[in-house]
Design an enzyme around this catalytic site. Structure first.
Site, PDB file in Angstrom:
ATOM      1  N   ASP A  86      12.746  22.954  -0.963  1.00 55.59           N
ATOM      2  CA  ASP A  86      13.965  22.471  -1.896  1.00 55.59           C
ATOM      3  C   ASP A  86      15.068  22.398  -1.487  1.00 55.59           C
ATOM      4  O   ASP A  86      16.421  21.686  -2.714  1.00 55.59           O
ATOM      5  CB  ASP A  86      13.700  23.010  -3.110  1.00 55.59           C
ATOM      6  CG  ASP A  86      11.199  24.234  -3.340  1.00 55.59           C
ATOM      7  OD1 ASP A  86      11.011  23.009  -3.380  1.00 55.59           O
ATOM      8  OD2 ASP A  86      11.855  24.997  -3.708  1.00 55.59           O
ATOM      9  N   HIS A 122      -6.225  -7.558  12.920  1.00 61.47           N
ATOM     10  CA  HIS A 122      -4.523  -6.592  12.994  1.00 61.47           C
ATOM     11  C   HIS A 122      -4.832  -6.161  14.381  1.00 61.47           C
ATOM     12  O   HIS A 122      -5.914  -5.841  15.338  1.00 61.47           O
ATOM     13  CB  HIS A 122      -5.325  -5.528  11.907  1.00 61.47           C
ATOM     14  CG  HIS A 122      -4.349  -4.351  11.849  1.00 61.47           C
ATOM     15  ND1 HIS A 122      -3.333  -5.646  10.978  1.00 61.47           N
ATOM     16  CD2 HIS A 122      -3.721  -3.283  11.803  1.00 61.47           C
ATOM     17  CE1 HIS A 122      -1.889  -4.958  11.250  1.00 61.47           C
ATOM     18  NE2 HIS A 122      -2.707  -3.178  11.021  1.00 61.47           N
ATOM     19  N   TYR A 154      16.859  30.533   5.991  1.00 62.64           N
ATOM     20  CA  TYR A 154      15.920  31.109   6.475  1.00 62.64           C
ATOM     21  C   TYR A 154      16.401  31.345   7.988  1.00 62.64           C
ATOM     22  O   TYR A 154      16.688  30.532   8.792  1.00 62.64           O
ATOM     23  CB  TYR A 154      14.531  30.405   6.475  1.00 62.64           C
ATOM     24  CG  TYR A 154      14.549  30.448   4.816  1.00 62.64           C
ATOM     25  CD1 TYR A 154      14.028  31.750   4.149  1.00 62.64           C
ATOM     26  CD2 TYR A 154      14.246  29.439   4.353  1.00 62.64           C
ATOM     27  CE1 TYR A 154      13.246  31.975   2.635  1.00 62.64           C
ATOM     28  CE2 TYR A 154      13.696  29.134   3.077  1.00 62.64           C
ATOM     29  CZ  TYR A 154      13.657  30.672   2.853  1.00 62.64           C
ATOM     30  OH  TYR A 154      12.867  30.001   0.584  1.00 62.64           O
ATOM     31  N   ARG A 183       1.234 -11.047   6.917  1.00 63.08           N
ATOM     32  CA  ARG A 183       0.728  -9.720   5.991  1.00 63.08           C
ATOM     33  C   ARG A 183       2.201  -9.459   6.561  1.00 63.08           C
ATOM     34  O   ARG A 183       1.982  -8.121   7.233  1.00 63.08           O
ATOM     35  CB  ARG A 183      -0.411  -8.594   6.629  1.00 63.08           C
ATOM     36  CG  ARG A 183      -1.780  -9.937   6.437  1.00 63.08           C
ATOM     37  CD  ARG A 183      -2.827  -9.092   5.843  1.00 63.08           C
ATOM     38  NE  ARG A 183      -3.057  -7.978   6.862  1.00 63.08           N
ATOM     39  CZ  ARG A 183      -3.363  -8.733   8.928  1.00 63.08           C
ATOM     40  NH1 ARG A 183      -4.500  -9.731   8.686  1.00 63.08           N
ATOM     41  NH2 ARG A 183      -3.417  -7.999   9.834  1.00 63.08           N
ATOM     42  N   ARG A 218     -10.699   0.050  14.813  1.00 62.24           N
ATOM     43  CA  ARG A 218     -10.909   0.888  13.893  1.00 62.24           C
ATOM     44  C   ARG A 218     -11.932   0.423  12.204  1.00 62.24           C
ATOM     45  O   ARG A 218     -12.532   0.861  12.616  1.00 62.24           O
ATOM     46  CB  ARG A 218      -8.914   1.224  13.154  1.00 62.24           C
ATOM     47  CG  ARG A 218      -9.206   1.690  11.647  1.00 62.24           C
ATOM     48  CD  ARG A 218      -7.563   1.059  11.224  1.00 62.24           C
ATOM     49  NE  ARG A 218      -7.006   0.122  10.917  1.00 62.24           N
ATOM     50  CZ  ARG A 218      -5.586  -0.037  10.230  1.00 62.24           C
ATOM     51  NH1 ARG A 218      -4.812   1.181  10.036  1.00 62.24           N
ATOM     52  NH2 ARG A 218      -5.489  -0.968   9.390  1.00 62.24           N
ATOM     53  N   CYS A 240      15.325  23.844   3.781  1.00 62.17           N
ATOM     54  CA  CYS A 240      14.158  24.367   2.658  1.00 62.17           C
ATOM     55  C   CYS A 240      13.185  23.749   2.569  1.00 62.17           C
ATOM     56  O   CYS A 240      12.913  22.519   2.213  1.00 62.17           O
ATOM     57  CB  CYS A 240      14.974  25.575   2.000  1.00 62.17           C
ATOM     58  SG  CYS A 240      16.160  26.177   2.651  1.00 62.17           S
ATOM     59  N   LYS A 279       0.740  -1.218   0.063  1.00 60.45           N
ATOM     60  CA  LYS A 279       0.449   0.453   0.035  1.00 60.45           C
ATOM     61  C   LYS A 279       0.956   1.715  -0.160  1.00 60.45           C
ATOM     62  O   LYS A 279       2.136   1.564   0.128  1.00 60.45           O
ATOM     63  CB  LYS A 279      -0.526   0.302   1.305  1.00 60.45           C
ATOM     64  CG  LYS A 279       0.306   0.066   2.832  1.00 60.45           C
ATOM     65  CD  LYS A 279      -1.177  -0.113   3.711  1.00 60.45           C
ATOM     66  CE  LYS A 279      -0.423  -0.335   5.321  1.00 60.45           C
ATOM     67  NZ  LYS A 279      -0.871  -0.296   6.509  1.00 60.45           N
TER      68      LYS A 279
HETATM   69  C1  LIG Z   1      -0.932  -1.687   6.385  1.00 56.51           C
HETATM   70  C2  LIG Z   1      -0.834  -2.827   7.061  1.00 56.51           C
HETATM   71  C3  LIG Z   1      -0.245  -4.029   7.042  1.00 56.51           C
HETATM   72  C4  LIG Z   1       1.504  -4.610   7.168  1.00 56.51           C
HETATM   73  O1  LIG Z   1       1.712  -3.636   9.055  1.00 56.51           O
HETATM   74  P1  LIG Z   1       2.804  -3.391   9.065  1.00 56.51           P
HETATM   75  O2  LIG Z   1       3.610  -2.844   9.681  1.00 56.51           O
HETATM   76  O3  LIG Z   1       3.793  -2.393   7.843  1.00 56.51           O
HETATM   77  O4  LIG Z   1       3.896  -4.817   8.723  1.00 56.51           O
HETATM   78  C5  LIG Z   1      -1.490  -5.144   7.951  1.00 56.51           C
HETATM   79  N1  LIG Z   1      -2.150  -5.646   7.889  1.00 56.51           N
HETATM   80  C6  LIG Z   1      -2.869  -4.195   7.912  1.00 56.51           C
HETATM   81  C7  LIG Z   1      -4.837  -4.592   8.118  1.00 56.51           C
HETATM   82  C8  LIG Z   1      -2.763  -3.153   7.563  1.00 56.51           C
HETATM   83  O5  LIG Z   1      -2.939  -2.315   7.078  1.00 56.51           O
END
Ligand SMILES: *Cc1c(COP(=O)(O)O)cnc(C)c1O
Length: 490
Positions: free
Chosen positions: A423, A274, A374, A330, A245, A421, A147
């Site tokens: 850039d 999660h 700056y 994941r 969430r 800055c 992602k």
């Molecule tokens: C982003 C995400 C992950 C990956 O998490 P990491 O901490 O980067 O390994 C796994 N599961 C879900 C649902 C996520 O949104």
């Protein structure tokens, strides 16, 4: 679009639509003074150029007036070789030489147009996938979480590298992230890690992208849409076990499934949750979430529902707690080479994939006591060369790091000085400390590491995150999703 003057006499007429930011500014600032209007007398630009001291032969571009110095000391593009960017004028169409070949111009590498870039080591991605697989029981799947453009590393290249190394699944946040992968001819299973809007259903089905599901409304509309064209509607069920969430609450899963499971097109491919605290030293909340998840899965089975691929572990949980690997992990942040928490040190060998590079654009001795950048907050101690690199907070080099990070030049670290800055940013090479060797003799065009390792010196995204009170995720997304071009190595 209307033809507007762009300073390169005649070109805007020959190539309608060619417009630079400079054109727009010039037009808005000077439209009155210059009397610019839509059908313009182009010889006027040439006269102006001549007045300004440009040597502009009639019907020739002022570009021939550039001195080669104006192009700096770029490493490979030879600006005097400009003829390779010309094409033969079409005289019948009234074209006069020189006529630029805009496709050929595309080939001037982005990192040579502006001396700052992100380098992504796909070999590191490969190696990190293998390291993760080394933790898994045979048959356990690995989802590469790509992602946010693969945490800023470039989703298409990272996905290909991860799949080549043995990843089984891809995880994204949005339908458009999934479509980008499909358009790049990547056909591994893709899961969107939340429930997308109902309007995206035709895209899910046509691009074969699985949604996460946690509302009955979405589930039924998804099923009906699929059924109406004779397709299946594969999905993963998202369970909320405590992070609060998204997801169906762990103790309402069976009830939820009862309400949707009558629909024949729905195909429950996986069930997941999660963790909110997998990277924290206290494991109590983690254990409570795990218990809720296991309980929800058991209830599903009790009511004859096959949960499909069961998954829960992000990087931290995957590295720390083999008991929650279930059928798939994941793998996100550690795919890119970062340790999510100190508890993961020593449990896996990870290689950071991202480094950030720039080249020096300006070097000078700032007299003692004079300020830099700056606010002039940094004051020169004299005996230092103040060097400028073209990278700033619009490139992900966060302003909060001002006077609080180091750049690497020739294997040595030097302090970044003055406010970062938008850039550009500055650093100092102290001549008193370094003597008169090469290292103390920075030159325009020298490569500088903003993040990375060279010799005994290293500047990490982890350190930057610590200094800023944030996490490496945010820093690598910051660099990687900025305007910096990406260069891939293997
Ligand atoms: C982003 C995400 C992950 C990956 O998490 P990491 O901490 O980067 O390994 C796994 N599961 C879900 C649902 C996520 O949104």
């Amino acid at each position: 679009m209307e033809d507007i003057p762009n300073g390169f006499t005649g070109f805007s007429r020959k190539r309608p639509g060619f417009e630079s930011a400079g054109d727009a500014i010039r037009k808005s600032k000077n439209a009155q003074e210059y009397g610019y209007h839509d059908s313009i007398d182009f010889t006027r630009d040439q006269k102006r150029a001549a007045q300004a001291g440009w040597q502009v032969p009639a019907h020739k571009s002022p570009i021939t007036g550039y001195s080669t110095n104006a192009w700096g000391s770029s490493k490979s593009s030879d600006p005097t070789d400009i003829k390779k960017y010309l094409r033969v004028p079409n005289v019948a169409e009234g074209e006069e030489a020189p006529v630029f070949d805009f496709e050929a111009l595309e080939e001037i590498p982005e990192e040579e147009r502006r001396w700052a870039w992100v380098e992504v080591d796909l070999g590191a991605i490969h190696s990190n996938v293998l390291a993760a697989k080394g933790l898994l029981a045979p048959g356990t799947l690995l989802m590469a979480v790509v992602k946010a453009d693969a945490y800023g590393h470039g989703a298409v290249d990272v996905a290909k590298a991860a799949l080549n190394a043995g990843a089984d699944y891809l995880g994204v946040a949005t339908i458009d992230e999934a479509i980008e992968l499909r358009k790049a001819d990547i056909w591994a299973p893709i899961l969107i890690l939340s429930e997308p809007p109902i309007a995206s259903i035709p895209l899910l089905l046509s691009y074969q992208v699985m949604p996460s599901v946690d509302t009955t409304d979405f589930a039924l509309k998804y099923a009906e849409a699929a059924d109406s064209v004779g397709l299946r509607a594969p999905y993963h069920l998202k369970i909320n076990t405590g992070m609060n969430r998204i997801g169906v609450r762990f103790d309402e899963v069976v009830e939820f499934m009862r309400r949707i499971s009558f629909h024949r097109a729905l195909d429950l491919v996986g069930t997941y949750t999660h963790f909110a605290t997998a990277d924290m030293s206290d494991t109590m909340e983690f254990r409570i979430q795990t218990a809720h998840f296991v309980e929800a899965i058991a209830q599903m089975r009790e009511f004859g529902i096959d949960p499909g691929i069961i998954h829960a572990a992000n990087s931290a949980a995957a590295i720390r707690f083999p008991e929650v690997h279930f059928d798939m992990i994941r793998f996100g942040i550690s795919l890119y080479g970062y340790y999510p928490c100190p508890e993961t040190f020593g449990k896996i060998d990870l290689i950071p994939a991202m480094s950030v590079h720039a080249r020096i654009t300006h070097v000078k001795n700032v007299p003692v006591g004079e300020g830099v950048s700056y606010g002039l907050y940094h004051r020169s101690a004299g005996f230092a060369k103040t060097c400028t690199v073209p990278i700033g907070y619009a490139d992900g080099l966060r302003r909060g790091l001002s006077d609080n990070t180091e750049f690497i030049l020739g294997g040595e670290t030097y302090p970044q000085v003055g406010a970062i800055c938008m850039d550009q940013s500055m650093f100092e090479v102290d001549l008193r400390l370094r003597g008169s060797g090469d290292r103390a003799n920075p030159q325009i065009g020298d490569e500088v590491l903003i993040v990375g390792a060279e010799g005994n010196s290293v500047v990490t995204i982890d350190e930057m995150a610590d200094k800023l009170g944030t996490i490496p995720y945010e820093i690598c997304v910051g660099f990687g999703s900025s305007r910096l071009p990406k260069v891939y190595t293997t």
